[in-house]
Design an enzyme around this catalytic site. Sequence first.
Site, PDB file in Angstrom:
ATOM      1  N   GLY A 132      59.220  98.983  -1.073  1.00 27.62           N
ATOM      2  CA  GLY A 132      60.490  99.546  -2.081  1.00 27.62           C
ATOM      3  C   GLY A 132      59.921 100.136  -3.363  1.00 27.62           C
ATOM      4  N   SER A 144      56.382 101.377   1.456  1.00 25.63           N
ATOM      5  CA  SER A 144      56.679 102.693   1.031  1.00 25.63           C
ATOM      6  C   SER A 144      55.941 103.692   2.138  1.00 25.63           C
ATOM      7  CB  SER A 144      56.055 102.746  -0.249  1.00 25.63           C
ATOM      8  OG  SER A 144      56.690 101.925  -1.133  1.00 25.63           O
ATOM      9  N   HIS A 202      59.731  88.197   7.085  1.00 32.30           N
ATOM     10  CA  HIS A 202      59.534  89.399   5.873  1.00 32.30           C
ATOM     11  C   HIS A 202      59.602  88.945   4.680  1.00 32.30           C
ATOM     12  CE1 HIS A 202      60.854  92.803   3.647  1.00 32.30           C
ATOM     13  NE2 HIS A 202      60.528  93.740   4.824  1.00 32.30           N
ATOM     14  N   ASN A 252      63.156  99.280   9.923  1.00 31.97           N
ATOM     15  CA  ASN A 252      63.907  97.943   9.128  1.00 31.97           C
ATOM     16  C   ASN A 252      65.020  98.434   8.349  1.00 31.97           C
ATOM     17  OD1 ASN A 252      64.729  95.769   8.109  1.00 31.97           O
ATOM     18  ND2 ASN A 252      62.977  95.243   7.013  1.00 31.97           N
ATOM     19  N   TRP A 253      66.238  98.377   8.695  1.00 34.78           N
ATOM     20  CA  TRP A 253      67.354  99.007   8.047  1.00 34.78           C
ATOM     21  C   TRP A 253      67.726  98.241   7.114  1.00 34.78           C
ATOM     22  CZ3 TRP A 253      71.241 101.216  12.257  1.00 34.78           C
ATOM     23  CH2 TRP A 253      70.670 102.230  12.923  1.00 34.78           C
ATOM     24  N   LYS A 254      67.128  96.863   6.933  1.00 32.30           N
ATOM     25  CA  LYS A 254      67.558  95.772   5.909  1.00 32.30           C
ATOM     26  C   LYS A 254      69.194  95.804   5.771  1.00 32.30           C
ATOM     27  CE  LYS A 254      63.154  96.421   3.655  1.00 32.30           C
ATOM     28  NZ  LYS A 254      62.325  96.565   2.435  1.00 32.30           N
ATOM     29  N   GLU A 283      52.644  93.680   5.410  1.00 30.17           N
ATOM     30  CA  GLU A 283      53.301  94.384   4.127  1.00 30.17           C
ATOM     31  C   GLU A 283      52.926  93.809   2.904  1.00 30.17           C
ATOM     32  OE1 GLU A 283      57.338  96.194   6.272  1.00 30.17           O
ATOM     33  OE2 GLU A 283      57.520  94.302   5.229  1.00 30.17           O
ATOM     34  N   GLU A 287      61.001  89.610   2.161  1.00 29.13           N
ATOM     35  CA  GLU A 287      62.293  89.467   1.449  1.00 29.13           C
ATOM     36  C   GLU A 287      62.999  88.012   1.836  1.00 29.13           C
ATOM     37  OE1 GLU A 287      63.962  92.951   2.538  1.00 29.13           O
ATOM     38  OE2 GLU A 287      62.482  94.073   0.948  1.00 29.13           O
ATOM     39  N   GLY A 290      60.946 100.830   5.847  1.00 31.50           N
ATOM     40  CA  GLY A 290      62.184 100.585   5.372  1.00 31.50           C
ATOM     41  C   GLY A 290      63.122 101.773   4.803  1.00 31.50           C
ATOM     42  N   GLY A 291      63.080 102.006   3.651  1.00 30.69           N
ATOM     43  CA  GLY A 291      63.779 103.186   3.141  1.00 30.69           C
ATOM     44  C   GLY A 291      63.604 104.570   4.004  1.00 30.69           C
TER      45      GLY A 291
HETATM   46  P1  13P Z   1      59.966 100.420   2.322  1.00 30.57           P
HETATM   47  O1  13P Z   1      59.427 101.276   3.526  1.00 30.57           O
HETATM   48  O2  13P Z   1      61.475 100.934   1.660  1.00 30.57           O
HETATM   49  O3  13P Z   1      59.186 100.304   1.290  1.00 30.57           O
HETATM   50  O4  13P Z   1      60.184  98.921   3.026  1.00 30.57           O
HETATM   51  C1  13P Z   1      59.132  98.406   3.737  1.00 30.57           C
HETATM   52  C2  13P Z   1      59.509  97.172   4.453  1.00 30.57           C
HETATM   53  O5  13P Z   1      60.008  96.022   3.676  1.00 30.57           O
HETATM   54  C3  13P Z   1      59.846  97.219   5.809  1.00 30.57           C
HETATM   55  O6  13P Z   1      60.007  95.983   6.547  1.00 30.57           O
END
Ligand code: 13P
Length: 255
Positions: free
Chosen positions: A176, A216, A98, A9-11, A170, A100, A237-238
């Site tokens: 994050g 994470s 998600h 997930n590149w966000k 999640e 977010e 994510g990251g």
């Molecule tokens: P991180 O891997 O950056 O913690 O993000 C997880 C995430 O929200 C994937 O959708």
Amino acid sequence: MRTKIVAGNWKMNLTFEEADNLVDELMSELEQITLPRDVKVVLCPPAVYLEMVSDYAGDSYFMVGAQDVSEHEGGAYTGEVSAAMLASCEADYCIVGHSERRTYHGESDQVVAAKASRLLEHGLMPIVCVGEQLSDRDAGQQLAVVQRQVEGSLFHLDSNQIQQVVVAYEPVWAIGTGRTATAAQAQEMHQHIRSLLAAKYGQAVADEVSILYGGSCKPSNAAELFACPDVDGGLIGGASLKAKDFMAIINAIIG
Ligand code: 13P
């Protein structure tokens, strides 16, 4: 046997050029390994890059997912992207619910449920996210909170539809933050989610649903998380923004 999935997930990250370079790098790495038939890699770029990313893939090395979709079928909803549009840009998956979006855009389980339905109507596979806040876990409410989200976001689907869905657990406190759920915490929640699906749809159906862990997840902890019997991969994510890290996580699922 259910599918194992590593999804990135590149966000809201990367310019077009950076995104292009990342896919290029991933392609050259993926060309050098053989993915087992039960393992899928999914890239979820921002919607404006979907076509660029799907042009690379041709479904041979990875599949493509969007990060969100409108709950509406189409029409006067400025700025929104419909499931039909995603399908026409060759997306295979789409993340919905998600944390977010739930937090910053006030998405309720009802909205998430409608989005999952729109996707299924257009042949896309929803990756439906659930997860508790830190305050829920501190209060010992994490199982109940996730149960409400699973019921509210998914239980309107029939047993054929639910088998097209991927669930992503999640925990919000792990996203994050660098703070990962332990393998035991992840397994407990994934088993809980599968048992909820089994109670509603039967064990055989529940056993077909892939449940991913996100929060994470990185090269140093992926193998331990993926070794849990009910953890079928990760939503990353990251670490999905760096080809080397993402490849290390893919290698962790291959084992
Ligand atoms: P991180 O891997 O950056 O913690 O993000 C997880 C995430 O929200 C994937 O959708």
